[in-house]
Design a protein around this motif. Sequence first.
Motif, PDB file in Angstrom:
ATOM      1  N   VAL A  48       0.869  -1.174   0.000  1.00 16.05           N
ATOM      2  CA  VAL A  48       0.000   0.000   0.000  1.00 16.05           C
ATOM      3  C   VAL A  48       0.907   1.225   0.000  1.00 16.05           C
ATOM      4  O   VAL A  48       1.859   1.302   0.784  1.00 16.05           O
ATOM      5  N   ALA A  49       0.650   2.167  -0.904  1.00 15.04           N
ATOM      6  CA  ALA A  49       1.412   3.417  -0.974  1.00 15.04           C
ATOM      7  C   ALA A  49       0.512   4.551  -0.512  1.00 15.04           C
ATOM      8  O   ALA A  49      -0.562   4.780  -1.085  1.00 15.04           O
ATOM      9  N   THR A  50       0.918   5.269   0.529  1.00 16.69           N
ATOM     10  CA  THR A  50       0.039   6.271   1.126  1.00 16.69           C
ATOM     11  C   THR A  50       0.827   7.443   1.699  1.00 16.69           C
ATOM     12  O   THR A  50       1.999   7.308   2.052  1.00 16.69           O
ATOM     13  N   ASP A  51       0.156   8.586   1.790  1.00 17.97           N
ATOM     14  CA  ASP A  51       0.735   9.731   2.496  1.00 17.97           C
ATOM     15  C   ASP A  51       0.069   9.916   3.855  1.00 17.97           C
ATOM     16  O   ASP A  51       0.260  10.922   4.524  1.00 17.97           O
ATOM     17  N   SER A  52      -0.721   8.922   4.249  1.00 18.33           N
ATOM     18  CA  SER A  52      -1.471   8.997   5.502  1.00 18.33           C
ATOM     19  C   SER A  52      -0.882   8.048   6.541  1.00 18.33           C
ATOM     20  O   SER A  52      -0.804   6.837   6.309  1.00 18.33           O
ATOM     21  N   GLU A  53      -0.522   8.583   7.687  1.00 16.52           N
ATOM     22  CA  GLU A  53      -0.031   7.725   8.767  1.00 16.52           C
ATOM     23  C   GLU A  53      -1.129   6.793   9.270  1.00 16.52           C
ATOM     24  O   GLU A  53      -0.850   5.677   9.719  1.00 16.52           O
ATOM     25  N   ILE A  54      -2.367   7.232   9.189  1.00 21.65           N
ATOM     26  CA  ILE A  54      -3.504   6.404   9.629  1.00 21.65           C
ATOM     27  C   ILE A  54      -3.578   5.137   8.776  1.00 21.65           C
ATOM     28  O   ILE A  54      -3.698   4.020   9.295  1.00 21.65           O
ATOM     29  N   ILE A  55      -3.513   5.302   7.448  1.00 22.38           N
ATOM     30  CA  ILE A  55      -3.582   4.151   6.547  1.00 22.38           C
ATOM     31  C   ILE A  55      -2.315   3.312   6.659  1.00 22.38           C
ATOM     32  O   ILE A  55      -2.380   2.076   6.672  1.00 22.38           O
ATOM     33  N   PHE A  56      -1.158   3.956   6.738  1.00 17.38           N
ATOM     34  CA  PHE A  56       0.110   3.243   6.912  1.00 17.38           C
ATOM     35  C   PHE A  56       0.042   2.332   8.140  1.00 17.38           C
ATOM     36  O   PHE A  56       0.367   1.138   8.071  1.00 17.38           O
ATOM     37  N   ASP A  57      -0.404   2.884   9.272  1.00 15.16           N
ATOM     38  CA  ASP A  57      -0.481   2.112  10.513  1.00 15.16           C
ATOM     39  C   ASP A  57      -1.508   0.981  10.412  1.00 15.16           C
ATOM     40  O   ASP A  57      -1.307  -0.103  10.978  1.00 15.16           O
ATOM     41  N   GLU A  58      -2.591   1.219   9.668  1.00 16.36           N
ATOM     42  CA  GLU A  58      -3.623   0.191   9.511  1.00 16.36           C
ATOM     43  C   GLU A  58      -3.063  -1.031   8.782  1.00 16.36           C
ATOM     44  O   GLU A  58      -3.331  -2.178   9.165  1.00 16.36           O
ATOM     45  N   ILE A  59      -2.281  -0.796   7.738  1.00 10.94           N
ATOM     46  CA  ILE A  59      -1.708  -1.909   6.980  1.00 10.94           C
ATOM     47  C   ILE A  59      -0.635  -2.617   7.789  1.00 10.94           C
ATOM     48  O   ILE A  59      -0.555  -3.864   7.800  1.00 10.94           O
ATOM     49  N   LYS A  60       0.189  -1.863   8.485  1.00 10.12           N
ATOM     50  CA  LYS A  60       1.208  -2.479   9.332  1.00 10.12           C
ATOM     51  C   LYS A  60       0.572  -3.321  10.439  1.00 10.12           C
ATOM     52  O   LYS A  60       1.092  -4.384  10.813  1.00 10.12           O
ATOM     53  N   LYS A  61      -0.558  -2.875  10.938  1.00 11.65           N
ATOM     54  CA  LYS A  61      -1.257  -3.576  12.018  1.00 11.65           C
ATOM     55  C   LYS A  61      -1.702  -4.973  11.592  1.00 11.65           C
ATOM     56  O   LYS A  61      -1.741  -5.903  12.399  1.00 11.65           O
ATOM     57  N   GLY A  63      -0.058  -6.748   9.432  1.00 11.25           N
ATOM     58  CA  GLY A  63       1.128  -7.459   8.948  1.00 11.25           C
ATOM     59  C   GLY A  63       1.440  -7.231   7.494  1.00 11.25           C
ATOM     60  O   GLY A  63       2.178  -8.019   6.877  1.00 11.25           O
ATOM     61  N   GLY A  64       0.915  -6.148   6.909  1.00  6.24           N
ATOM     62  CA  GLY A  64       1.118  -5.884   5.493  1.00  6.24           C
ATOM     63  C   GLY A  64       2.289  -4.979   5.206  1.00  6.24           C
ATOM     64  O   GLY A  64       2.940  -4.454   6.115  1.00  6.24           O
ATOM     65  N   ASN A  65       2.577  -4.782   3.912  1.00  3.52           N
ATOM     66  CA  ASN A  65       3.644  -3.897   3.451  1.00  3.52           C
ATOM     67  C   ASN A  65       3.059  -2.533   3.106  1.00  3.52           C
ATOM     68  O   ASN A  65       2.100  -2.451   2.329  1.00  3.52           O
ATOM     69  N   ALA A  66       3.627  -1.486   3.668  1.00  2.13           N
ATOM     70  CA  ALA A  66       3.171  -0.136   3.366  1.00  2.13           C
ATOM     71  C   ALA A  66       4.369   0.761   3.122  1.00  2.13           C
ATOM     72  O   ALA A  66       5.424   0.592   3.740  1.00  2.13           O
ATOM     73  N   VAL A  67       4.190   1.720   2.195  1.00  2.48           N
ATOM     74  CA  VAL A  67       5.242   2.672   1.839  1.00  2.48           C
ATOM     75  C   VAL A  67       4.677   4.081   1.998  1.00  2.48           C
ATOM     76  O   VAL A  67       3.611   4.383   1.448  1.00  2.48           O
ATOM     77  N   MET A  68       5.371   4.933   2.749  1.00  2.90           N
ATOM     78  CA  MET A  68       4.960   6.327   2.876  1.00  2.90           C
ATOM     79  C   MET A  68       5.479   7.109   1.670  1.00  2.90           C
ATOM     80  O   MET A  68       6.629   6.954   1.254  1.00  2.90           O
ATOM     81  N   THR A  69       4.616   7.938   1.113  1.00  2.00           N
ATOM     82  CA  THR A  69       4.988   8.781  -0.030  1.00  2.00           C
ATOM     83  C   THR A  69       4.649  10.233   0.282  1.00  2.00           C
ATOM     84  O   THR A  69       3.997  10.540   1.281  1.00  2.00           O
ATOM     85  N   GLY A  70       5.062  11.096  -0.634  1.00  3.91           N
ATOM     86  CA  GLY A  70       4.649  12.489  -0.539  1.00  3.91           C
ATOM     87  C   GLY A  70       3.218  12.651  -1.026  1.00  3.91           C
ATOM     88  O   GLY A  70       2.523  11.676  -1.321  1.00  3.91           O
ATOM     89  N   THR A  71       2.781  13.901  -1.123  1.00  3.84           N
ATOM     90  CA  THR A  71       1.432  14.202  -1.608  1.00  3.84           C
ATOM     91  C   THR A  71       1.446  14.237  -3.132  1.00  3.84           C
ATOM     92  O   THR A  71       2.332  14.849  -3.738  1.00  3.84           O
ATOM     93  N   HIS A  72       0.448  13.579  -3.759  1.00  9.29           N
ATOM     94  CA  HIS A  72       0.398  13.512  -5.218  1.00  9.29           C
ATOM     95  C   HIS A  72      -1.011  13.768  -5.724  1.00  9.29           C
ATOM     96  O   HIS A  72      -1.996  13.493  -5.027  1.00  9.29           O
ATOM     97  N   GLU A  73      -1.086  14.252  -6.960  1.00 11.14           N
ATOM     98  CA  GLU A  73      -2.376  14.513  -7.596  1.00 11.14           C
ATOM     99  C   GLU A  73      -3.078  13.224  -8.018  1.00 11.14           C
ATOM    100  O   GLU A  73      -4.302  13.141  -8.014  1.00 11.14           O
ATOM    101  N   THR A  74      -2.309  12.204  -8.418  1.00 10.58           N
ATOM    102  CA  THR A  74      -2.899  10.966  -8.931  1.00 10.58           C
ATOM    103  C   THR A  74      -2.297   9.747  -8.247  1.00 10.58           C
ATOM    104  O   THR A  74      -1.182   9.800  -7.709  1.00 10.58           O
ATOM    105  N   GLY A  75      -3.039   8.644  -8.328  1.00 10.95           N
ATOM    106  CA  GLY A  75      -2.538   7.387  -7.784  1.00 10.95           C
ATOM    107  C   GLY A  75      -1.304   6.907  -8.517  1.00 10.95           C
ATOM    108  O   GLY A  75      -0.393   6.337  -7.910  1.00 10.95           O
TER     109      GLY A  75
END
Length: 243
Positions: A48-61, A63-75
């Motif tokens: 999961v690629a996200t700029d949200s700590e909420i979503i990042f923490d949800e995926i880590k919770k 046991g998934g893989n998450a990557v923090m990114t900057g803010t972007h206009e498109t997926g």
Amino acid sequence: MRVIAVIPGRYEASRFPGKLMQILGEKTVIATTYQNVVETELFDEVFVATDSEIIFDEIKKIGGNAVMTGTHETGSDRIAEAVQNIDCDIVINVQGDEPFLKKEPLKQLISVFNDDIHEEISLASLKIKLKEKEEVENPNNVKVITDNDGFALYFSRSVIPYPRETSVEAEYFKHIGVYAFRKNALLKFAQLPQKPLEIAEKIECIRYLEYGMKIKMIETDFVGVGIDVPDDLEKARAILKNS
């Protein structure tokens, strides 16, 4: 060929803020999507690629893989940042708000690149036939038209084709926002500035067409729910309850 899946997860969605953290059954929408993609067993890795700590923490919770990114206009821009340093050839973009995507359409997308010997196709995506007038006219449903070989000619929130000649029954297809990219095409996309058509329609795949890249469309009969507005969440809950 190394194939990964990346799910872009934006918390502040314009039409339905926080939709990926809404509860669907016993899990959040984003957790449901992530686990369903993993369970297809089609991918070397799923992120999961996200700029949200909420979503990042949800995926880590879970046991998934998450990557923090900057803010972007498109997926696609978000995914391009996420995969820069990940070893892969093909990147499948699964929308975080499409929780019920099935295995077979994903297999069809991957097979496009297995068959593309000369590596002419930059990306592949899915379309499904629309039958109801209100669905065709709904601007939340992005429509796509293709050439005889199944390559995209244009995407629009408007009704395309326009049925001026009523003696011929026009066919309408909805674009399902699942993409399969060559990694190099995705990274190139992220370096290209947005042009007026993409900005006007707010449809990112138009950028590929504006810069001359080929998009292969695969027709599917998959029926799911893209969660764009609160009513869509209720439809998804009903599907889950009756499954």
